[in-house]
Design a protein around this motif. Structure first.
Motif, PDB file in Angstrom:
ATOM      1  N   ALA A 439       0.842  -1.200   0.000  1.00 56.20           N
ATOM      2  CA  ALA A 439       0.000   0.000   0.000  1.00 56.20           C
ATOM      3  C   ALA A 439       0.876   1.248   0.000  1.00 56.20           C
ATOM      4  O   ALA A 439       1.986   1.236   0.540  1.00 56.20           O
ATOM      5  CB  ALA A 439      -0.906   0.002   1.225  1.00 56.20           C
ATOM      6  N   PRO A 440       0.400   2.349  -0.576  1.00 54.51           N
ATOM      7  CA  PRO A 440       1.193   3.582  -0.625  1.00 54.51           C
ATOM      8  C   PRO A 440       1.600   4.098   0.748  1.00 54.51           C
ATOM      9  O   PRO A 440       2.648   4.729   0.890  1.00 54.51           O
ATOM     10  CB  PRO A 440       0.274   4.580  -1.338  1.00 54.51           C
ATOM     11  CG  PRO A 440      -0.660   3.724  -2.127  1.00 54.51           C
ATOM     12  CD  PRO A 440      -0.873   2.485  -1.317  1.00 54.51           C
ATOM     13  N   ASP A 441       0.773   3.838   1.783  1.00 55.99           N
ATOM     14  CA  ASP A 441       1.096   4.371   3.118  1.00 55.99           C
ATOM     15  C   ASP A 441       1.926   3.394   3.963  1.00 55.99           C
ATOM     16  O   ASP A 441       2.056   3.576   5.166  1.00 55.99           O
ATOM     17  CB  ASP A 441      -0.180   4.757   3.861  1.00 55.99           C
ATOM     18  CG  ASP A 441      -1.111   3.564   4.075  1.00 55.99           C
ATOM     19  OD1 ASP A 441      -0.830   2.483   3.507  1.00 55.99           O
ATOM     20  OD2 ASP A 441      -2.118   3.719   4.791  1.00 55.99           O
ATOM     21  N   THR A 442       2.510   2.378   3.343  1.00 53.63           N
ATOM     22  CA  THR A 442       3.402   1.465   4.068  1.00 53.63           C
ATOM     23  C   THR A 442       4.555   2.245   4.697  1.00 53.63           C
ATOM     24  O   THR A 442       5.219   3.031   4.014  1.00 53.63           O
ATOM     25  CB  THR A 442       3.977   0.402   3.113  1.00 53.63           C
ATOM     26  OG1 THR A 442       2.903  -0.379   2.564  1.00 53.63           O
ATOM     27  CG2 THR A 442       4.949  -0.515   3.833  1.00 53.63           C
ATOM     28  N   PRO A 443       4.827   2.080   5.997  1.00 54.84           N
ATOM     29  CA  PRO A 443       5.912   2.838   6.624  1.00 54.84           C
ATOM     30  C   PRO A 443       7.289   2.419   6.108  1.00 54.84           C
ATOM     31  O   PRO A 443       7.555   1.226   5.932  1.00 54.84           O
ATOM     32  CB  PRO A 443       5.778   2.506   8.120  1.00 54.84           C
ATOM     33  CG  PRO A 443       4.429   1.895   8.276  1.00 54.84           C
ATOM     34  CD  PRO A 443       4.097   1.242   6.977  1.00 54.84           C
ATOM     35  N   VAL A 444       8.128   3.401   5.875  1.00 50.69           N
ATOM     36  CA  VAL A 444       9.516   3.164   5.502  1.00 50.69           C
ATOM     37  C   VAL A 444      10.402   3.959   6.459  1.00 50.69           C
ATOM     38  O   VAL A 444      10.244   5.165   6.609  1.00 50.69           O
ATOM     39  CB  VAL A 444       9.812   3.596   4.053  1.00 50.69           C
ATOM     40  CG1 VAL A 444      11.289   3.350   3.719  1.00 50.69           C
ATOM     41  CG2 VAL A 444       8.913   2.860   3.078  1.00 50.69           C
ATOM     42  N   VAL A 445      11.330   3.254   7.119  1.00 51.59           N
ATOM     43  CA  VAL A 445      12.285   3.902   8.017  1.00 51.59           C
ATOM     44  C   VAL A 445      13.554   4.211   7.240  1.00 51.59           C
ATOM     45  O   VAL A 445      14.128   3.335   6.598  1.00 51.59           O
ATOM     46  CB  VAL A 445      12.617   2.998   9.218  1.00 51.59           C
ATOM     47  CG1 VAL A 445      13.690   3.650  10.100  1.00 51.59           C
ATOM     48  CG2 VAL A 445      11.374   2.698  10.028  1.00 51.59           C
TER      49      VAL A 445
END
Length: 505
Positions: A439-445
């Motif tokens: 999904a576009p709102d998947t968190p990325v650190v």
């Protein structure tokens, strides 16, 4: 005048903790002799047999009119029938001893408590000090410690330059002793006796046994000095010390050369494991990429061999050649040496002639992925995959295939080597591939320079991941469909992946 008023009119006596040095009466300080001469009461500890080493040291300075207070330990081992156990028995003893000395001090008498070595260095006096020093005028007279005496008897520098000295009680657990001995430059281990077998094993396990020296009753009549490896454990008394003297200019012991690949962790010394720190200290030669080698403190006598980041194979062969000539070599690597780093290069070379017989060990380090994850929260809390985006050693097609497979399996991803000055498009392409499954709102650190002076941790949406904000000092942690974020009460954002994965219906 009432009894209380009479007591108040008597000036309080003065308490002295008197260090007597390691045993030879001639090593007592002038101040120690002066204090004993002026004291009304001389107190000293002893076992039940009544003999006191402290009293024997100071005996020539005792007067017939001295009031002597013999403080006899109720137990000398941890075996006791006291209802409070060993600790309870000792607490009761110290309280009683302090009360006896306080009675003299309240009567205006000067009390000198004798202590072997230094009063505040593993000495019994400190228990009196903690109970009385806030109530009476007090002076502590320092003394020569057994560690200083042992070093003098060995006749070798104890520490030099920037070396670190660690003083350890032999009563520590063996694993803890091993770790600390492996880490430090020089060491003294106190309280031997029945702990000697464990101390010897710890020295052997830490690779320091050949350096260790044994000193028994330093400066006393029954003094003994020997290589620790040659000492019979059954002959070791409590008043003995194990010493690891300075490594600088020490005579090298005959040994076979070896290569140890050492993980430095993601940044400075706080990320080093004790094992890694010990191997770096023990090495005769350090080999590595210049940037990583600069993290290791300079030690006199060590040779440093720096090279470019892309010279892994040459660096590995150079280290192995040094080891073939009998040198003890540490190859340094950022993070963990087995994760996209130097361990593979060294082992590849060591599997071929002429290096097959060279011993090679790998010492792990904190990985960049784990360091960044800890800073962000717990994004690696469930299954995850680790992939390098560098196409220098493998085709991009292979990278893309693995990204798709890991993304389709809904694994969290730790992406190493995401970009550099010469590789600027891989992050954008990886984002496109991942968005096919995430999904576009998947968190990325985004973790940059984790543990370093320019550390920055940011959390963005996968759709908003900007390749321009990513370089070789950055690691990316891409969440799965289950990864969550939350804003804490202090305003910080945390990321975690639940340990439980929902059942598929």
């Amino acid at each position: 005048m009432s009894e209380q008023q009479e007591q108040a009119a008597v000036p309080k006596g003065r308490l002295y903790g008197v260090g007597l040095g390691p045993g030879d009466p001639s090593l007592m300080t002038v101040r120690a002799v002066e204090v004993i001469a002026e004291a009304d009461v001389v107190a000293y500890h002893s076992a039940r047999h009544g003999r006191s080493i402290a009293r024997a040291i100071a005996e020539r300075h005792l007067r017939p009119d001295h009031i002597e207070e013999r403080l006899v330990y109720p137990v000398t081992t941890e075996t006791t029938d006291h209802p409070g156990g060993y600790r309870g028995a000792m607490e009761e003893f110290y309280a009683d001893a302090a009360a006896r000395l306080a009675a003299h001090l309240d009567a205006g008498r000067t009390v000198a408590v004798l202590a072997e070595g230094d009063p505040l260095f593993y000495g019994s006096y400190m228990h009196m000090h903690k109970r009385l020093a806030d109530r009476y005028p007090t002076e502590v007279v320092p003394g020569v410690t057994s560690v200083s005496a042992a070093a003098a008897r060995i006749g070798a520098p104890l520490v030099e330059g920037e070396e670190v000295l660690t003083v350890l009680p032999g009563t520590l657990p063996e694993d803890e002793l091993t770790a600390r001995l492996a880490t430090t430059d020089a060491a003294a281990v106190m309280k031997l006796g029945r702990t000697f077998p464990a101390v010897r094993r710890a020295l052997e396990r830490s690779g320091r046994l050949a350096e260790a020296r044994y000193v028994e009753r330093a400066t006393m009549g029954a003094e003994r000095v020997a290589p620790l490896a040659e000492v019979d454990p059954d002959s070791v008394p409590y008043f003995s010390v194990a010493v690891l003297p300075s490594r600088i200019d020490a005579k090298a012991t005959a040994r076979r050369g070896e290569v140890v690949v050492v993980g430095l962790g993601p940044a400075g010394p706080l990320w080093l494991t004790p094992e890694a720190r010990g191997e770096l200290a023990a090495a005769e030669d350090l080999v590595g990429y210049t940037t990583y080698l600069n993290r290791v403190p300079v030690r006199p006598g060590q040779r440093r061999h720096a090279s470019d980041n892309k010279a892994e194979a040459e660096r590995a062969e150079f280290a192995l050649d040094l080891a073939r000539r009998g040198r003890r070599v540490a190859v340094v690597s950022s993070g963990d040496p087995g994760v996209f780093a130097m361990a593979t290069a060294v082992l590849e070379a060591a599997a071929e002639d002429p290096y097959r017989e060279v011993p090679v060990r790998v010492v792990p380090g904190m990985t960049a992925a784990h360091a960044a994850a800890a800073r962000a929260g717990a994004p690696l809390g469930h299954d995850y995959a680790v992939i390098s985006l560098s196409d220098r050693l493998k085709p991009w097609e292979v990278i893309a295939e693995r990204l798709r497979a890991a993304a389709a399996a809904d694994l969290v991803l730790a992406l190493y080597n995401p970009g550099s000055r010469s590789r600027i498009w891989q992050v954008g392409k990886a984002r496109e591939l991942l968005l096919e499954h995430r999904a576009p709102d998947t968190p990325v650190v985004l973790g940059r320079d984790v543990g370093g002076p320019e550390e920055r941790i940011r959390v963005v949406r996968l759709a908003d991941l900007d390749p321009a904000q990513v370089d070789m000092r950055t690691i990316l942690l891409v969440g799965s469909s289950q990864t969550r974020t939350a804003r804490r009460g202090d305003g910080t954002e945390v990321v975690w992946t639940p340990r439980r994965y929902p059942e598929r219906r």
